[in-house]
Design a protein around this motif. Structure first.
Motif, PDB file in Angstrom:
ATOM      1  N   SER A 189      11.406  22.201  -8.349  1.00 17.19           N
ATOM      2  CA  SER A 189      12.538  21.362  -8.776  1.00 17.19           C
ATOM      3  C   SER A 189      13.767  22.197  -9.123  1.00 17.19           C
ATOM      4  O   SER A 189      13.640  23.289  -9.679  1.00 17.19           O
ATOM      5  CB  SER A 189      12.158  20.543 -10.010  1.00 17.19           C
ATOM      6  OG  SER A 189      13.311  19.872 -10.503  1.00 17.19           O
ATOM      7  N   ARG A 247      13.975  27.602  -7.572  1.00 19.69           N
ATOM      8  CA  ARG A 247      15.411  27.454  -7.841  1.00 19.69           C
ATOM      9  C   ARG A 247      16.089  28.802  -8.102  1.00 19.69           C
ATOM     10  O   ARG A 247      17.294  28.919  -7.959  1.00 19.69           O
ATOM     11  CB  ARG A 247      15.661  26.492  -9.020  1.00 19.69           C
ATOM     12  CG  ARG A 247      15.268  27.066 -10.353  1.00 19.69           C
ATOM     13  CD  ARG A 247      15.241  26.027 -11.463  1.00 19.69           C
ATOM     14  NE  ARG A 247      16.551  25.575 -11.865  1.00 19.69           N
ATOM     15  CZ  ARG A 247      17.352  26.196 -12.726  1.00 19.69           C
ATOM     16  NH1 ARG A 247      16.979  27.345 -13.266  1.00 19.69           N
ATOM     17  NH2 ARG A 247      18.505  25.687 -13.059  1.00 19.69           N
ATOM     18  N   SER A 265       6.572  19.567  -7.480  1.00 20.97           N
ATOM     19  CA  SER A 265       7.880  19.139  -6.949  1.00 20.97           C
ATOM     20  C   SER A 265       8.170  17.708  -7.379  1.00 20.97           C
ATOM     21  O   SER A 265       7.259  16.891  -7.494  1.00 20.97           O
ATOM     22  CB  SER A 265       7.860  19.206  -5.408  1.00 20.97           C
ATOM     23  OG  SER A 265       9.041  18.657  -4.865  1.00 20.97           O
ATOM     24  N   PHE A 321      12.004  13.640  -3.735  1.00 24.02           N
ATOM     25  CA  PHE A 321      13.414  13.461  -3.381  1.00 24.02           C
ATOM     26  C   PHE A 321      13.449  12.709  -2.054  1.00 24.02           C
ATOM     27  O   PHE A 321      12.983  13.225  -1.029  1.00 24.02           O
ATOM     28  CB  PHE A 321      14.117  14.822  -3.224  1.00 24.02           C
ATOM     29  CG  PHE A 321      14.559  15.477  -4.524  1.00 24.02           C
ATOM     30  CD1 PHE A 321      14.324  14.900  -5.764  1.00 24.02           C
ATOM     31  CD2 PHE A 321      15.234  16.689  -4.501  1.00 24.02           C
ATOM     32  CE1 PHE A 321      14.739  15.509  -6.948  1.00 24.02           C
ATOM     33  CE2 PHE A 321      15.664  17.308  -5.675  1.00 24.02           C
ATOM     34  CZ  PHE A 321      15.412  16.714  -6.906  1.00 24.02           C
ATOM     35  N   SER A 329      11.155  18.320  -2.661  1.00 27.34           N
ATOM     36  CA  SER A 329      12.516  18.839  -2.850  1.00 27.34           C
ATOM     37  C   SER A 329      12.876  19.771  -1.689  1.00 27.34           C
ATOM     38  O   SER A 329      11.995  20.332  -1.012  1.00 27.34           O
ATOM     39  CB  SER A 329      12.592  19.635  -4.161  1.00 27.34           C
ATOM     40  OG  SER A 329      11.849  20.834  -4.028  1.00 27.34           O
ATOM     41  N   GLN A 387      14.089  22.670  -1.921  1.00 24.03           N
ATOM     42  CA  GLN A 387      13.618  24.022  -2.252  1.00 24.03           C
ATOM     43  C   GLN A 387      12.165  24.199  -1.811  1.00 24.03           C
ATOM     44  O   GLN A 387      11.797  25.219  -1.228  1.00 24.03           O
ATOM     45  CB  GLN A 387      13.746  24.263  -3.764  1.00 24.03           C
ATOM     46  CG  GLN A 387      15.164  24.419  -4.271  1.00 24.03           C
ATOM     47  CD  GLN A 387      15.866  23.087  -4.557  1.00 24.03           C
ATOM     48  OE1 GLN A 387      15.393  22.015  -4.194  1.00 24.03           O
ATOM     49  NE2 GLN A 387      17.016  23.165  -5.200  1.00 24.03           N
TER      50      GLN A 387
END
Ligand SMILES: Cc1cc2nc3c(=O)[nH]c(=O)nc-3n(C[C@H](O)[C@H](O)[C@H](O)COP(=O)(O)O)c2cc1C
Length: 201
Positions: free
Chosen positions: A9, A40, A82, A85, A90, A92
């Protein structure tokens, strides 16, 4: 016993991080050597379809994925956390997964020896909504990610209805379940792989 937690995330202190932390806390209590990787904080390019990996199983892109391949291969348990989304993982997490095409290539194109045995994969996912299909995309991607790195799809904790940062704290039973799961896996429990019907969630 190495347990690797990959946190996908962009939101620090968010729901999937809290869920992963609970899992890793249990894993540490169970005696595992725990490592948490925050995607991230890494620079990981999307796959550029160079297909160099089909020649020797390595990716020529010079970025932070270089440090992750060995971690993915040496961990006994790989936990991927995660948020949902747009009904998938995500960006990433997806970029990291696409780059494991190099490992998929080692297994399926080059047919190289590959770490396997009882290595296990865990999906930890959080989503805001409560519909039946919320986790379908994430589960399917996780299934083929776990296959690419040769870990069984051992367990999943899918948390619906958590949106605001920290909302998962209102579900202490879920966090306890994550801690218990981490502890059991660290203690060497081998779970029956999930026979995945992604639509049956
Ligand atoms: C770009 C974006 C897309 C999202 N798409 C979905 C979605 O498709 N389904 C859903 O249930 N929640 C969706 N959400 C909500 C997040 O999944 C939810 O807030 C989650 O708990 C966030 O986890 P985090 O705090 O670890 O980032 C979305 C959030 C964002 C920012």
């Amino acid at each position: 016993m190495k347990i690797l937690g990959i946190w996908g995330s962009p939101r620090k202190g968010g729901n999937s991080e809290l869920l992963l932390d609970a899992f890793l806390q249990g894993a540490a209590q169970g005696g595992a050597q725990v490592e948490k990787v925050a995607l991230r904080e890494l620079k990981i390019s999307p796959c550029l379809e160079i297909y160099h990996c089909f020649k020797d199983g390595t990716c020529p892109i010079k970025d932070d994925m270089r440090g992750l391949y060995d971690k993915l291969l040496s961990a006994q348990v790989v936990a991927l956390a995660s948020p949902v989304f747009f009904y998938g993982l995500s960006a990433q997490a997806k970029a990291m997964i696409d780059r494991t095409q190099a490992l998929w290539s080692r297994r399926y194109v080059l047919k190289q020896d590959f770490p396997g045995g009882n290595r296990q994969g865990v999906l930890l996912c959080t989503g805001a909504t409560k519909g039946r299909l919320v986790f379908v995309g994430c589960r399917l991607t996780a299934k083929y990610f776990f296959d690419a790195i040769n870990v069984s799809y051992a367990a999943e904790i899918l948390v619906r209805g958590v949106d605001a940062k920290g909302a998962i704290l209102t579900k202490p039973e879920t966090l306890t379940a994550a801690t218990d799961l981490g502890r059991r896996l660290a203690q060497g429990e081998v779970l029956t792989p999930i026979k995945m019907d992604p639509l049956a969630v």
